[in-house]
Design a protein around this motif. Structure first.
Motif, short mmCIF file in Angstrom:
data_model
loop_
_atom_site.label_atom_id
_atom_site.label_comp_id
_atom_site.label_asym_id
_atom_site.label_seq_id
_atom_site.Cartn_x
_atom_site.Cartn_y
_atom_site.Cartn_z
N SER A 218 34.63 -9.28 10.02
CA SER A 218 34.78 -9.09 8.59
C SER A 218 33.68 -8.14 8.12
CB SER A 218 34.69 -10.44 7.87
OG SER A 218 33.41 -10.99 8.06
N PHE A 219 33.92 -7.50 6.99
CA PHE A 219 33.09 -6.36 6.62
C PHE A 219 33.17 -6.25 5.10
CE2 PHE A 219 32.61 -1.52 7.29
CZ PHE A 219 31.29 -1.63 7.70
N ARG A 220 32.06 -6.34 4.42
CA ARG A 220 32.12 -6.35 2.96
C ARG A 220 30.99 -5.55 2.33
NH1 ARG A 220 29.48 -9.58 -0.18
NH2 ARG A 220 31.29 -9.92 -1.49
N GLU A 221 31.02 -5.44 1.03
CA GLU A 221 30.03 -4.67 0.27
C GLU A 221 28.62 -4.97 0.76
OE1 GLU A 221 30.59 -5.06 -3.96
OE2 GLU A 221 28.50 -4.50 -4.35
N GLY A 222 27.90 -3.90 1.10
CA GLY A 222 26.52 -4.05 1.56
C GLY A 222 26.39 -4.07 3.08
N ASP A 223 27.50 -4.03 3.79
CA ASP A 223 27.46 -4.03 5.26
C ASP A 223 27.54 -2.60 5.80
OD1 ASP A 223 27.52 -6.81 5.07
OD2 ASP A 223 29.60 -7.00 5.70
N LEU A 224 26.99 -2.43 7.00
CA LEU A 224 26.89 -1.11 7.63
C LEU A 224 27.35 -1.23 9.08
CD1 LEU A 224 25.49 1.74 6.97
CD2 LEU A 224 23.55 0.84 8.25
N ALA A 225 28.00 -0.19 9.60
CA ALA A 225 28.40 -0.22 11.01
C ALA A 225 28.43 1.19 11.58
CB ALA A 225 29.77 -0.87 11.17
N ASP B 82 0.80 -1.24 0.00
CA ASP B 82 0.00 0.00 0.00
C ASP B 82 0.83 1.27 0.00
OD1 ASP B 82 0.84 -0.87 2.53
OD2 ASP B 82 -0.67 0.34 3.55
N LYS B 83 2.07 1.20 0.50
CA LYS B 83 2.90 2.42 0.55
C LYS B 83 4.36 2.03 0.78
CE LYS B 83 2.15 3.22 5.49
NZ LYS B 83 1.76 4.20 6.51
N MET B 84 5.23 3.04 0.75
CA MET B 84 6.65 2.84 1.01
C MET B 84 6.87 2.06 2.31
SD MET B 84 9.43 5.84 1.87
CE MET B 84 8.92 6.00 3.60
N GLY B 85 7.77 1.06 2.27
CA GLY B 85 8.12 0.33 3.48
C GLY B 85 9.34 0.95 4.13
N LYS B 86 9.46 0.75 5.44
CA LYS B 86 10.59 1.30 6.19
C LYS B 86 11.25 0.22 7.02
CE LYS B 86 8.91 6.02 6.98
NZ LYS B 86 8.75 7.08 8.00
N ALA B 87 12.56 0.32 7.19
CA ALA B 87 13.28 -0.57 8.10
C ALA B 87 14.33 0.25 8.84
CB ALA B 87 13.95 -1.69 7.31
N ASP B 88 14.43 0.05 10.13
CA ASP B 88 15.49 0.68 10.92
C ASP B 88 16.74 -0.18 10.84
OD1 ASP B 88 13.82 2.72 11.78
OD2 ASP B 88 13.13 1.57 13.52
N LEU B 89 17.91 0.46 10.75
CA LEU B 89 19.17 -0.28 10.69
C LEU B 89 20.04 -0.03 11.91
CD1 LEU B 89 20.13 0.35 6.94
CD2 LEU B 89 19.23 -1.77 7.91
N ILE B 90 20.34 1.21 12.18
CA ILE B 90 21.29 1.56 13.23
C ILE B 90 20.87 2.89 13.83
CG2 ILE B 90 23.55 2.73 13.27
CD1 ILE B 90 24.79 0.27 12.06
N ARG B 91 21.06 3.01 15.13
CA ARG B 91 20.76 4.29 15.78
C ARG B 91 21.86 4.65 16.77
NH1 ARG B 91 15.90 7.31 16.92
NH2 ARG B 91 16.29 8.65 18.70
N ASP C 125 29.52 10.75 15.99
CA ASP C 125 29.17 9.40 15.52
C ASP C 125 29.69 9.24 14.10
OD1 ASP C 125 27.85 8.58 17.83
OD2 ASP C 125 25.84 8.95 17.03
N LYS C 126 30.17 8.03 13.79
CA LYS C 126 30.68 7.74 12.44
C LYS C 126 30.02 6.48 11.91
CE LYS C 126 35.19 6.96 10.16
NZ LYS C 126 36.64 6.87 10.50
N LEU C 127 29.37 6.62 10.77
CA LEU C 127 28.71 5.49 10.12
C LEU C 127 29.58 5.02 8.96
CD1 LEU C 127 25.79 4.10 10.20
CD2 LEU C 127 25.25 5.62 8.29
N TYR C 128 29.77 3.70 8.85
CA TYR C 128 30.51 3.10 7.75
C TYR C 128 29.56 2.32 6.87
CZ TYR C 128 35.26 3.17 10.00
OH TYR C 128 36.47 3.48 10.55
N CYS C 129 29.63 2.49 5.57
CA CYS C 129 28.85 1.66 4.64
C CYS C 129 29.78 1.21 3.52
CB CYS C 129 27.68 2.47 4.07
SG CYS C 129 26.61 1.52 2.99
N VAL C 130 29.97 -0.11 3.40
CA VAL C 130 30.92 -0.62 2.40
C VAL C 130 30.27 -0.62 1.01
CG1 VAL C 130 32.46 -2.50 1.75
CG2 VAL C 130 31.93 -2.12 4.16
N LEU C 131 30.91 0.09 0.09
CA LEU C 131 30.41 0.18 -1.28
C LEU C 131 31.06 -0.83 -2.21
CD1 LEU C 131 30.39 4.06 -1.72
CD2 LEU C 131 28.53 2.57 -0.93
#
Lengths: 111, 111
Positions: free
Chosen positions: B73-80, A18-27, B53-59
């Motif tokens: 370990s940390f690879r493409e698509g991972d976030l920290a 029905d609409k955009m979905g959301k997901a929390d990752l990190i805070r 705060d520092k966010l890492y996202c592997v491209l």
């Protein structure tokens, strides 16, 4: 506050019919990250966050992005900033799903 | 502040033979984004950001990430998230280049 690691963030994507979905990752204390997930044709209509910068990073798919006076196509690998107080919206104009990572600073609910 | 859009952020990557390369992407009042770029074997040794705060996202690529007591370990698509005040470092352990998007909140030099 402790380290947080989320592997394979695209696997956290949540879609709704029905609409955009959301997901929390990190805070954290000063920023938060999540996913906005769009089926073809879905949009996040124009809105404003007072006092929050919002960063968009396209992880999958393509769409049309509007920030203030700027309207542009927007696809995997592109990045944009919607500064605090500037109206912005996003629409999936592609044939497939669109997944965008959004980072807020400060995080929602921050005082 | 105005909208900022950077297309194809991986094309902004900057590598150096002697150490990790850096590229700035976007800067707002409350956050900034850039790239950290590693040739095979290069590392960003353990360090701390007080009050950021520092966010890492592997491209692209893969590596080993240390944040506080966590090494993973940390690879493409991972976030920290490396929270403010927590020691963190990153090393390219893969056979190819490693490109990581880093988001700071607040941005460096913010008062």
């Amino acid at each position: 506050m402790e380290a947080m690691v989320v592997k394979e963030i695209l696997r956290e994507a949540q879609f709704r019919p029905d609409k955009m979905g959301k997901a929390d990752l990190i805070r954290g204390e000063m920023l938060s990250a999540g996913l906005n997930c769009f089926e073809p044709g879905q949009e996040h209509s124009a809105h404003v966050h007072a006092g929050q910068d919002k960063l968009y990073c396209v992880l999958q798919g393509e769409g049309e992005l509007m920030i203030g006076a700027v309207t542009t196509s927007f696809r995997e690998g592109d990045l944009a900033l919607a500064p605090a107080g500037v109206e912005h919206g996003l629409r999936n104009t592609g044939p497939g799903r669109l997944v965008v990572m959004v980072v807020f600073a400060p995080p929602p609910g921050h005082r």
